[in-house]
Enzyme design. Structure first.
Site, PDB file in Angstrom:
ATOM      1  N   GLY A  68      11.684   2.180   7.525  1.00  0.00           N
ATOM      2  CA  GLY A  68      12.406   1.559   6.411  1.00  0.00           C
ATOM      3  C   GLY A  68      11.627   0.478   5.695  1.00  0.00           C
ATOM      4  O   GLY A  68      12.165  -0.575   5.353  1.00  0.00           O
ATOM      5  N   GLY A 105      17.686 -10.072  -2.180  1.00  0.00           N
ATOM      6  CA  GLY A 105      17.471  -9.245  -3.376  1.00  0.00           C
ATOM      7  C   GLY A 105      16.418  -8.170  -3.185  1.00  0.00           C
ATOM      8  O   GLY A 105      15.460  -8.063  -3.949  1.00  0.00           O
ATOM      9  N   SER A 106      16.599  -7.306  -2.173  1.00  0.00           N
ATOM     10  CA  SER A 106      15.660  -6.201  -1.916  1.00  0.00           C
ATOM     11  C   SER A 106      15.921  -5.075  -2.908  1.00  0.00           C
ATOM     12  O   SER A 106      16.889  -5.108  -3.662  1.00  0.00           O
ATOM     13  CB  SER A 106      15.891  -5.672  -0.509  1.00  0.00           C
ATOM     14  OG  SER A 106      17.197  -5.123  -0.443  1.00  0.00           O
ATOM     15  N   ARG A 107      15.073  -4.052  -2.837  1.00  0.00           N
ATOM     16  CA  ARG A 107      15.271  -2.912  -3.727  1.00  0.00           C
ATOM     17  C   ARG A 107      16.613  -2.229  -3.452  1.00  0.00           C
ATOM     18  O   ARG A 107      17.351  -1.905  -4.373  1.00  0.00           O
ATOM     19  CB  ARG A 107      14.132  -1.905  -3.565  1.00  0.00           C
ATOM     20  CG  ARG A 107      14.200  -0.816  -4.622  1.00  0.00           C
ATOM     21  CD  ARG A 107      13.273   0.320  -4.323  1.00  0.00           C
ATOM     22  NE  ARG A 107      11.881  -0.105  -4.295  1.00  0.00           N
ATOM     23  CZ  ARG A 107      10.855   0.728  -4.406  1.00  0.00           C
ATOM     24  NH1 ARG A 107      11.064   2.009  -4.561  1.00  0.00           N
ATOM     25  NH2 ARG A 107       9.627   0.271  -4.357  1.00  0.00           N
ATOM     26  N   ALA A 108      16.922  -2.036  -2.173  1.00  0.00           N
ATOM     27  CA  ALA A 108      18.182  -1.370  -1.815  1.00  0.00           C
ATOM     28  C   ALA A 108      19.372  -2.190  -2.313  1.00  0.00           C
ATOM     29  O   ALA A 108      20.343  -1.642  -2.832  1.00  0.00           O
ATOM     30  CB  ALA A 108      18.263  -1.169  -0.305  1.00  0.00           C
ATOM     31  N   LEU A 145      16.841   0.600   7.573  1.00  0.00           N
ATOM     32  CA  LEU A 145      17.098   1.509   6.457  1.00  0.00           C
ATOM     33  C   LEU A 145      18.577   1.806   6.330  1.00  0.00           C
ATOM     34  O   LEU A 145      19.339   1.737   7.288  1.00  0.00           O
ATOM     35  CB  LEU A 145      16.305   2.801   6.647  1.00  0.00           C
ATOM     36  CG  LEU A 145      16.595   3.638   7.887  1.00  0.00           C
ATOM     37  CD1 LEU A 145      17.533   4.787   7.563  1.00  0.00           C
ATOM     38  CD2 LEU A 145      15.297   4.185   8.455  1.00  0.00           C
ATOM     39  N   TYR A 178      30.958  -3.304  -1.976  1.00  0.00           N
ATOM     40  CA  TYR A 178      30.080  -2.681  -0.980  1.00  0.00           C
ATOM     41  C   TYR A 178      30.756  -1.380  -0.553  1.00  0.00           C
ATOM     42  O   TYR A 178      31.365  -1.289   0.497  1.00  0.00           O
ATOM     43  CB  TYR A 178      29.880  -3.626   0.206  1.00  0.00           C
ATOM     44  CG  TYR A 178      28.722  -3.281   1.122  1.00  0.00           C
ATOM     45  CD1 TYR A 178      27.410  -3.563   0.744  1.00  0.00           C
ATOM     46  CD2 TYR A 178      28.936  -2.705   2.366  1.00  0.00           C
ATOM     47  CE1 TYR A 178      26.345  -3.263   1.594  1.00  0.00           C
ATOM     48  CE2 TYR A 178      27.877  -2.412   3.226  1.00  0.00           C
ATOM     49  CZ  TYR A 178      26.590  -2.691   2.826  1.00  0.00           C
ATOM     50  OH  TYR A 178      25.541  -2.408   3.671  1.00  0.00           O
ATOM     51  N   LYS A 212      28.294   0.440   8.443  1.00  0.00           N
ATOM     52  CA  LYS A 212      27.859  -0.756   9.180  1.00  0.00           C
ATOM     53  C   LYS A 212      28.763  -1.012  10.389  1.00  0.00           C
ATOM     54  O   LYS A 212      28.296  -1.465  11.435  1.00  0.00           O
ATOM     55  CB  LYS A 212      27.808  -1.974   8.253  1.00  0.00           C
ATOM     56  CG  LYS A 212      26.709  -1.901   7.190  1.00  0.00           C
ATOM     57  CD  LYS A 212      25.340  -1.603   7.782  1.00  0.00           C
ATOM     58  CE  LYS A 212      24.212  -1.824   6.782  1.00  0.00           C
ATOM     59  NZ  LYS A 212      22.902  -1.345   7.311  1.00  0.00           N
ATOM     60  N   TYR A 218      25.418  -5.509   8.125  1.00  0.00           N
ATOM     61  CA  TYR A 218      25.986  -6.417   7.131  1.00  0.00           C
ATOM     62  C   TYR A 218      27.461  -6.627   7.439  1.00  0.00           C
ATOM     63  O   TYR A 218      28.160  -5.702   7.841  1.00  0.00           O
ATOM     64  CB  TYR A 218      25.793  -5.829   5.722  1.00  0.00           C
ATOM     65  CG  TYR A 218      26.313  -6.725   4.627  1.00  0.00           C
ATOM     66  CD1 TYR A 218      25.977  -8.079   4.598  1.00  0.00           C
ATOM     67  CD2 TYR A 218      27.138  -6.222   3.633  1.00  0.00           C
ATOM     68  CE1 TYR A 218      26.478  -8.902   3.614  1.00  0.00           C
ATOM     69  CE2 TYR A 218      27.635  -7.041   2.634  1.00  0.00           C
ATOM     70  CZ  TYR A 218      27.309  -8.381   2.637  1.00  0.00           C
ATOM     71  OH  TYR A 218      27.795  -9.202   1.655  1.00  0.00           O
TER      72      TYR A 218
HETATM   73  P1  NAD Z   1      14.863  -2.082   1.437  1.00  0.00           P
HETATM   74  O1  NAD Z   1      14.998  -1.322   0.173  1.00  0.00           O
HETATM   75  O2  NAD Z   1      13.645  -2.907   1.636  1.00  0.00           O
HETATM   76  O3  NAD Z   1      14.977  -1.140   2.711  1.00  0.00           O
HETATM   77  C1  NAD Z   1      15.709   0.049   2.786  1.00  0.00           C
HETATM   78  C2  NAD Z   1      14.711   1.134   3.108  1.00  0.00           C
HETATM   79  O4  NAD Z   1      15.384   2.322   3.520  1.00  0.00           O
HETATM   80  C3  NAD Z   1      13.825   1.522   1.927  1.00  0.00           C
HETATM   81  O5  NAD Z   1      12.475   1.352   2.282  1.00  0.00           O
HETATM   82  C4  NAD Z   1      14.146   3.003   1.732  1.00  0.00           C
HETATM   83  O6  NAD Z   1      13.010   3.721   1.310  1.00  0.00           O
HETATM   84  C5  NAD Z   1      14.571   3.396   3.132  1.00  0.00           C
HETATM   85  N1  NAD Z   1      15.360   4.629   3.224  1.00  0.00           N
HETATM   86  C6  NAD Z   1      16.466   4.984   2.530  1.00  0.00           C
HETATM   87  N2  NAD Z   1      16.892   6.195   2.929  1.00  0.00           N
HETATM   88  C7  NAD Z   1      16.032   6.613   3.908  1.00  0.00           C
HETATM   89  C8  NAD Z   1      15.935   7.783   4.705  1.00  0.00           C
HETATM   90  N3  NAD Z   1      16.804   8.794   4.568  1.00  0.00           N
HETATM   91  N4  NAD Z   1      14.928   7.874   5.597  1.00  0.00           N
HETATM   92  C9  NAD Z   1      14.032   6.869   5.743  1.00  0.00           C
HETATM   93  N5  NAD Z   1      14.078   5.738   5.015  1.00  0.00           N
HETATM   94  C10 NAD Z   1      15.073   5.617   4.112  1.00  0.00           C
HETATM   95  O7  NAD Z   1      16.189  -2.972   1.532  1.00  0.00           O
HETATM   96  P2  NAD Z   1      16.744  -3.964   2.655  1.00  0.00           P
HETATM   97  O8  NAD Z   1      17.860  -4.678   1.982  1.00  0.00           O
HETATM   98  O9  NAD Z   1      15.663  -4.749   3.283  1.00  0.00           O
HETATM   99  O10 NAD Z   1      17.398  -2.974   3.722  1.00  0.00           O
HETATM  100  C11 NAD Z   1      17.026  -2.916   5.089  1.00  0.00           C
HETATM  101  C12 NAD Z   1      18.275  -2.988   5.958  1.00  0.00           C
HETATM  102  O11 NAD Z   1      18.882  -4.267   5.798  1.00  0.00           O
HETATM  103  C13 NAD Z   1      19.357  -1.966   5.617  1.00  0.00           C
HETATM  104  O12 NAD Z   1      19.946  -1.489   6.805  1.00  0.00           O
HETATM  105  C14 NAD Z   1      20.361  -2.804   4.854  1.00  0.00           C
HETATM  106  O13 NAD Z   1      21.670  -2.261   4.888  1.00  0.00           O
HETATM  107  C15 NAD Z   1      20.266  -4.090   5.633  1.00  0.00           C
HETATM  108  N6  NAD Z   1      20.863  -5.278   5.001  1.00  0.00           N
HETATM  109  C16 NAD Z   1      20.491  -5.669   3.755  1.00  0.00           C
HETATM  110  C17 NAD Z   1      21.067  -6.792   3.182  1.00  0.00           C
HETATM  111  C18 NAD Z   1      20.654  -7.277   1.804  1.00  0.00           C
HETATM  112  O14 NAD Z   1      21.335  -8.102   1.212  1.00  0.00           O
HETATM  113  N7  NAD Z   1      19.530  -6.818   1.278  1.00  0.00           N
HETATM  114  C19 NAD Z   1      22.032  -7.534   3.889  1.00  0.00           C
HETATM  115  C20 NAD Z   1      22.395  -7.112   5.177  1.00  0.00           C
HETATM  116  C21 NAD Z   1      21.803  -5.979   5.721  1.00  0.00           C
END
Ligand code: NAD
Length: 287
Positions: free
Chosen positions: A9, A221-224, A121, A182, A190, A172
């Site tokens: 991820g 503020g990540s891409r996701a 991920l 969400y 989650k 989350y």
């Molecule tokens: P991110 O975009 O950096 O990471 C998500 C990654 O998942 C990406 O690299 C994407 O390419 C990968 N991905 C998506 N579908 C996939 C698949 N089928 N197979 C393999 N890879 C896949 O964003 P992030 O926010 O750092 O997310 C990482 C984790 O953190 C996630 O579980 C997200 O739910 C969690 N999270 C994020 C936040 C937030 O505010 N950003 C808060 C709490 C939890």
């Protein structure tokens, strides 16, 4: 001996996966990555062109390196699960061995056993839809990509893990509290991830002697997160309402992940650890 970590991820230098890689690299671990197949080309090109060099800098001045970078799609366990339209999609066709079981086999061949497994991920194709509007397909897709993917990884990588190893994922608080916006079943995904963390802690703890924990992170503020659409509001809300008034930095989550996979936390398993400036503890918004 330096520890070996596999992180699934990471596709840029903005998210939690990258920050976890950095914290583990600072601690001397050898890092391999699983990058979502459609994002692999751009990630590799950006890495080679030096686009991430600034964020690759470690405290000793050296640049973080990755011993292996694998294409991966955590929605598929074996090639037999891959539908024709994905197998022949041009973003997939040039890559090989990207299902979870095949990536585990490649890691075993290239690195032998590992100590640390990171799941960072998630994906919910209907994330912008409230539950009242989500389709069955969208809901199941969110659980497949965001929850079952952890189970699949522990099933396949568990046998490669050294005793005393540790698994970590990211969750989350929409699992416990209502977070309007969400959607798409991501809140359900989650909740499943957190429950599965406990059951996997028991099952993989007994079977492989590894620990399984998850970090419930504050907004970043990540891409996701940008794809969900209201991340700036979430960051502002968190700033205004948390006990600690500052924006969450990804590395703060990376550092807690490093703790949770280190011997410092050798008796911690099945735990959901909040790394959110304390927002989850508030019961009433302050004035
Ligand atoms: P991110 O975009 O950096 O990471 C998500 C990654 O998942 C990406 O690299 C994407 O390419 C990968 N991905 C998506 N579908 C996939 C698949 N089928 N197979 C393999 N890879 C896949 O964003 P992030 O926010 O750092 O997310 C990482 C984790 O953190 C996630 O579980 C997200 O739910 C969690 N999270 C994020 C936040 C937030 O505010 N950003 C808060 C709490 C939890």
């Amino acid at each position: 001996r330096g520890k070996k970590a596999f992180i699934a991820g990471v596709a840029d230098d903005q998210g939690f996966g990258w920050a976890i890689a950095k914290a583990l690299a600072e601690a001397g671990a050898e890092i391999s990555l699983g990058v979502w197949v459609p994002a692999l080309n751009i990630f590799k090109t950006s890495l080679e062109k030096g686009k991430f060099d600034e964020s690759r800098k470690l405290s000793d001045g050296s640049l973080m390196t990755f011993s292996h970078i694998y294409p991966m799609d955590a929605v598929f366990d074996t090639m037999a699960d891959v539908p024709e339209e994905v197998a022949t999609n041009k973003r997939y066709a040039g890559n090989k061995a990207w299902t979870v079981s095949e990536v585990a086999e490649s890691v075993k061949k290239d690195s032998g056993n590992i100590d640390i497994l990171v799941h960072s991920l998630a994906n919910g194709p209907e994330v912008v839809k409230p539950l009242l509007e989500v389709s069955r397909k969208g809901y199941l897709a969110a659980l497949s990509a965001s929850s079952y993917s952890l189970i699949s990884m522990v099933q396949r990588f568990g046998p490669l893990m050294n005793e005393g190893g540790a698994v970590i994922s990211l969750t989350y608080n929409a699992s416990n509290r209502i977070i309007p916006g969400y959607g798409g079943g991501m809140s359900s995904a989650k909740a499943a991830l957190e429950s599965d963390t406990r059951v996997l802690a028991y099952e993989a703890g007994r079977k492989y002697k590894v620990r399984v924990n998850t970090i419930s992170a504050g907004p970043l503020g990540s891409r996701a997160a940008k794809a969900i659409g209201f991340i700036d509001d979430m960051i502002r809300y968190s700033y205004e309402n948390s006990p600690i008034q500052k924006e969450l930095a990804a590395i703060e989550v990376g550092n807690v992940a490093a703790f949770l996979v280190s011997p410092l936390s050798s008796a911690v398993t099945g735990h959901v650890m909040f790394v959110d400036n304390g927002l989850n503890t508030m019961g009433l918004a302050p004035d």
